[in-house]
Scaffold this motif. Structure first.
Motif, PDB file in Angstrom:
ATOM      1  N   UNK A 173     -11.384   8.564  25.250  1.00 22.36           N
ATOM      2  CA  UNK A 173     -12.841   8.456  25.314  1.00 22.36           C
ATOM      3  C   UNK A 173     -13.424   9.767  24.818  1.00 22.36           C
ATOM      4  N   UNK A 174     -14.103   9.716  23.680  1.00 22.33           N
ATOM      5  CA  UNK A 174     -14.728  10.904  23.115  1.00 22.33           C
ATOM      6  C   UNK A 174     -16.190  10.952  23.535  1.00 22.33           C
ATOM      7  N   UNK A 175     -16.605  12.091  24.086  1.00 25.46           N
ATOM      8  CA  UNK A 175     -18.005  12.253  24.463  1.00 25.46           C
ATOM      9  C   UNK A 175     -18.548  13.524  23.814  1.00 25.46           C
ATOM     10  N   UNK A 176     -19.864  13.593  23.724  1.00 21.68           N
ATOM     11  CA  UNK A 176     -20.494  14.718  23.038  1.00 21.68           C
ATOM     12  C   UNK A 176     -20.886  15.849  23.975  1.00 21.68           C
ATOM     13  N   UNK A 177     -20.711  15.666  25.277  1.00 19.26           N
ATOM     14  CA  UNK A 177     -21.064  16.708  26.230  1.00 19.26           C
ATOM     15  C   UNK A 177     -20.779  16.289  27.653  1.00 19.26           C
ATOM     16  N   UNK A 178     -21.194  17.131  28.599  1.00 16.59           N
ATOM     17  CA  UNK A 178     -20.889  16.886  30.000  1.00 16.59           C
ATOM     18  C   UNK A 178     -21.554  15.661  30.581  1.00 16.59           C
ATOM     19  N   UNK A 179     -22.829  15.429  30.241  1.00 20.56           N
ATOM     20  CA  UNK A 179     -23.535  14.269  30.800  1.00 20.56           C
ATOM     21  C   UNK A 179     -22.938  12.966  30.297  1.00 20.56           C
ATOM     22  N   UNK A 180     -22.612  12.917  29.002  1.00 21.11           N
ATOM     23  CA  UNK A 180     -22.035  11.684  28.471  1.00 21.11           C
ATOM     24  C   UNK A 180     -20.623  11.464  29.013  1.00 21.11           C
ATOM     25  N   UNK A 201     -11.897  27.527  17.559  1.00 19.49           N
ATOM     26  CA  UNK A 201     -11.310  27.449  18.895  1.00 19.49           C
ATOM     27  C   UNK A 201     -11.684  26.161  19.605  1.00 19.49           C
ATOM     28  N   UNK A 202     -12.954  25.754  19.483  1.00 18.02           N
ATOM     29  CA  UNK A 202     -13.354  24.528  20.164  1.00 18.02           C
ATOM     30  C   UNK A 202     -12.731  23.315  19.487  1.00 18.02           C
ATOM     31  N   UNK A 203     -12.717  23.322  18.148  1.00 21.98           N
ATOM     32  CA  UNK A 203     -12.080  22.221  17.421  1.00 21.98           C
ATOM     33  C   UNK A 203     -10.618  22.095  17.836  1.00 21.98           C
ATOM     34  N   UNK A 217     -24.565   8.308  10.679  1.00 25.35           N
ATOM     35  CA  UNK A 217     -24.746   8.858   9.337  1.00 25.35           C
ATOM     36  C   UNK A 217     -23.423   9.175   8.658  1.00 25.35           C
ATOM     37  N   UNK A 218     -22.345   9.234   9.445  1.00 23.68           N
ATOM     38  CA  UNK A 218     -21.043   9.549   8.882  1.00 23.68           C
ATOM     39  C   UNK A 218     -20.738  11.028   8.826  1.00 23.68           C
ATOM     40  N   UNK A 219     -21.430  11.841   9.636  1.00 19.80           N
ATOM     41  CA  UNK A 219     -21.186  13.282   9.605  1.00 19.80           C
ATOM     42  C   UNK A 219     -19.867  13.626  10.284  1.00 19.80           C
ATOM     43  N   UNK A 220     -19.133  14.550   9.690  1.00 24.39           N
ATOM     44  CA  UNK A 220     -17.875  15.012  10.276  1.00 24.39           C
ATOM     45  C   UNK A 220     -18.134  15.963  11.438  1.00 24.39           C
ATOM     46  N   UNK A 221     -19.225  16.746  11.319  1.00 28.02           N
ATOM     47  CA  UNK A 221     -19.637  17.679  12.362  1.00 28.02           C
ATOM     48  C   UNK A 221     -21.112  17.417  12.620  1.00 28.02           C
ATOM     49  N   UNK A 222     -21.477  17.180  13.879  1.00 27.21           N
ATOM     50  CA  UNK A 222     -22.843  16.750  14.187  1.00 27.21           C
ATOM     51  C   UNK A 222     -23.725  17.868  14.714  1.00 27.21           C
ATOM     52  N   UNK A 223     -23.318  19.122  14.563  1.00 30.11           N
ATOM     53  CA  UNK A 223     -24.122  20.235  15.069  1.00 30.11           C
ATOM     54  C   UNK A 223     -25.516  20.202  14.451  1.00 30.11           C
ATOM     55  N   UNK A 224     -26.504  20.566  15.248  1.00 31.08           N
ATOM     56  CA  UNK A 224     -27.903  20.498  14.814  1.00 31.08           C
ATOM     57  C   UNK A 224     -28.171  21.364  13.586  1.00 31.08           C
ATOM     58  N   UNK A 225     -27.397  22.446  13.436  1.00 29.34           N
ATOM     59  CA  UNK A 225     -27.642  23.326  12.299  1.00 29.34           C
ATOM     60  C   UNK A 225     -27.079  22.762  11.005  1.00 29.34           C
ATOM     61  N   UNK A 258     -14.091  15.845  25.634  1.00 31.31           N
ATOM     62  CA  UNK A 258     -15.386  16.254  25.096  1.00 31.31           C
ATOM     63  C   UNK A 258     -15.177  16.763  23.671  1.00 31.31           C
ATOM     64  N   UNK A 259     -15.543  15.926  22.708  1.00 30.10           N
ATOM     65  CA  UNK A 259     -15.348  16.319  21.311  1.00 30.10           C
ATOM     66  C   UNK A 259     -16.492  17.198  20.808  1.00 30.10           C
ATOM     67  N   UNK A 260     -17.586  17.289  21.581  1.00 29.03           N
ATOM     68  CA  UNK A 260     -18.716  18.080  21.120  1.00 29.03           C
ATOM     69  C   UNK A 260     -19.247  17.553  19.812  1.00 29.03           C
ATOM     70  N   UNK A 261     -19.288  18.415  18.805  1.00 28.10           N
ATOM     71  CA  UNK A 261     -19.786  18.033  17.485  1.00 28.10           C
ATOM     72  C   UNK A 261     -18.670  17.607  16.531  1.00 28.10           C
ATOM     73  N   UNK A 262     -17.406  17.722  16.958  1.00 29.78           N
ATOM     74  CA  UNK A 262     -16.296  17.575  16.025  1.00 29.78           C
ATOM     75  C   UNK A 262     -15.752  16.149  15.954  1.00 29.78           C
ATOM     76  N   UNK A 263     -16.498  15.304  15.281  1.00 25.44           N
ATOM     77  CA  UNK A 263     -16.129  13.895  15.158  1.00 25.44           C
ATOM     78  C   UNK A 263     -14.852  13.738  14.347  1.00 25.44           C
ATOM     79  N   UNK A 264     -14.788  14.393  13.218  1.00 23.14           N
ATOM     80  CA  UNK A 264     -13.622  14.237  12.341  1.00 23.14           C
ATOM     81  C   UNK A 264     -12.346  14.721  13.017  1.00 23.14           C
ATOM     82  N   UNK A 265     -12.404  15.879  13.634  1.00 23.12           N
ATOM     83  CA  UNK A 265     -11.217  16.395  14.309  1.00 23.12           C
ATOM     84  C   UNK A 265     -10.750  15.446  15.395  1.00 23.12           C
ATOM     85  N   UNK A 266     -11.715  14.888  16.150  1.00 19.31           N
ATOM     86  CA  UNK A 266     -11.369  13.974  17.231  1.00 19.31           C
ATOM     87  C   UNK A 266     -10.710  12.703  16.701  1.00 19.31           C
TER      88      UNK A 266
END
Length: 398
Positions: A225-232, A204-206, A284-292, A250-258
């Motif tokens: 402009x892609x940002x990772x959250x509200x502050x950015x 849903x977020x993607x 690092x080239x991650x498609x999804x940057x979620x901490x998990x 706000x792309x959050x963790x979804x770099x590839x989708x953005x």
């Protein structure tokens, strides 16, 4: 202001899985604030209420259900059960528990402590005191504010209120997170910059990221402009005031989708705003940057530190640290913050160019933890490339 009713039931082993969708939930910080406010009201009124209104960090007012409320002299106890909405959160169903103690003549202070199930910070680099509870700054402030509002008569009389947040089973929950690797031991972290949990880990977020880019393109905008959250995002809006609000996503963790959606929509200017942790993962080239998903690349961070002339002993500390924030804070002390973030931004640009080629210009803006800009690095569009030669990429593909 809006009000809602927050009720969560604990999911037990063997229960059917929750349907995934776009229903938002509440953060551990919001539930902690609700439990703490309810317990405080118990001390004021002589009984803990069954529900309590709580002001979230985003100023929204929500009514939370309260369980196990009781008062015993100068002590009160209350529980708020976390409902994470449609986010597959390890802390869904957690019993955020508050024990509030009235300290007569204590000076009118709110004192916040961590109890069983709340992690203890054992390493620097998290922006929290080593040896203290893993209660992040925003929820820490929010808990104190709600307690102060609920306990106003007691504080005005000169008494203090000691609030202890605990989470039964928190140590087991923490095993499903990266807390131990980050040096947070013995339990979960109390988190939440808005109080709301959106389903960041779901389709849903993607889908909302893709939709936002499509909307900007359909309005005739050629910049995003892609940002990772509200502050950015707020930081980026201040830095690029000429751009329409629709350009900020706000792309959050979804770099590839953005990025794949931006390329599909033939965006000519792409800007990325991130703090040091996400910036490193983008590099690092991650498609999804979620901490998990994956840890930060400590060798990449150490390489950037070497490039800007960091002392070798510090480089070794950075290489051994679990967070990118550790490097940022240590290098800032040496006056190397701008150089360090510029080095990371250049690495992020190189990675993004390789993974998402196109004729677009690319800029990366690094922000600090207060949401203020540190440095912006620009990269002009490569010559000799044509949009027609780009593949029709699928943002939802793995």
């Amino acid at each position: 202001m809006t009000a809602g009713h927050a009720v969560a039931e604990k999911i037990r082993k063997g229960d059917p899985k929750r349907d995934r969708g776009n229903r938002s939930g509440f953060s551990t910080g919001a539930n902690s604030a609700a439990a703490a406010a309810a317990a405080t009201l118990g001390l004021v009124r002589g009984a803990v209420p069954d529900t309590v209104e709580c002001v979230l960090p985003n100023t929204r007012i929500v009514r939370f259900a309260i369980a196990d409320g009781c008062v015993d002299g100068d002590r009160a106890h209350a529980v708020s059960i976390k409902d994470a909405g449609d986010d597959p959160d390890a802390t869904h169903g957690a019993h955020l528990t508050a024990d509030v103690r009235r300290i007569p003549g204590g000076g009118g202070e709110v004192i916040l402590k961590g109890g069983p199930g709340v992690g203890v910070v054992t390493k620097p680099g998290l922006g929290l005191e080593v040896g203290g509870p893993a209660i992040n700054p925003v929820p820490r402030t929010n808990i104190a504010a709600n307690v102060a509002a609920a306990g106003k008569p007691l504080l005005a009389a000169g008494d203090s209120l000691e609030v202890t947040i605990s989470v039964p089973g928190g140590e087991e929950m923490a095993k499903k997170t990266l807390n131990a690797r980050l040096g947070i031991l013995g339990g979960i972290s109390i988190l939440g910059t808005t109080g709301i949990v959106r389903p960041y880990s779901t389709a849903a977020f993607r889908a909302s990221v893709i939709q936002a880019v499509d909307v900007a393109a359909n309005q005739g905008h050629s910049s995003v402009v892609f940002t990772t959250g509200g502050r950015t995002e707020k930081c980026a809006m201040r830095e690029f005031p000429a751009l329409d609000e629709a350009c900020f996503v706000q792309m959050g963790d979804f770099v590839k989708a953005a990025f794949t959606t931006a390329l599909k929509q033939r965006m000519r200017h792409i800007i990325v705003g991130a703090m040091v942790g996400k910036l490193t993962k983008i590099a690092q080239g991650l498609s999804v940057t979620h901490a998990w998903r994956e840890e930060v690349d400590r060798e990449l961070i150490a390489g950037a530190a070497i490039e800007i002339g960091a002392p070798p002993p510090l480089v070794e500390e950075i290489r051994a640290a679990e967070t990118a924030r550790f490097a940022a804070e240590k290098l800032d002390e040496l006056g190397l913050a701008v150089a360090f973030h510029r080095a990371l931004a250049k690495r992020a640009i190189a990675s993004l160019r390789q993974r998402y080629p196109g004729r677009h210009t690319l800029s990366v803006m690094a922000c600090n933890f207060e949401g203020k800009p540190i440095v912006t690095v620009h990269d002009d569009a490569p010559a000799g490339m044509d949009y027609a030669t780009l593949p029709d990429t699928d943002p939802d593909a793995d």
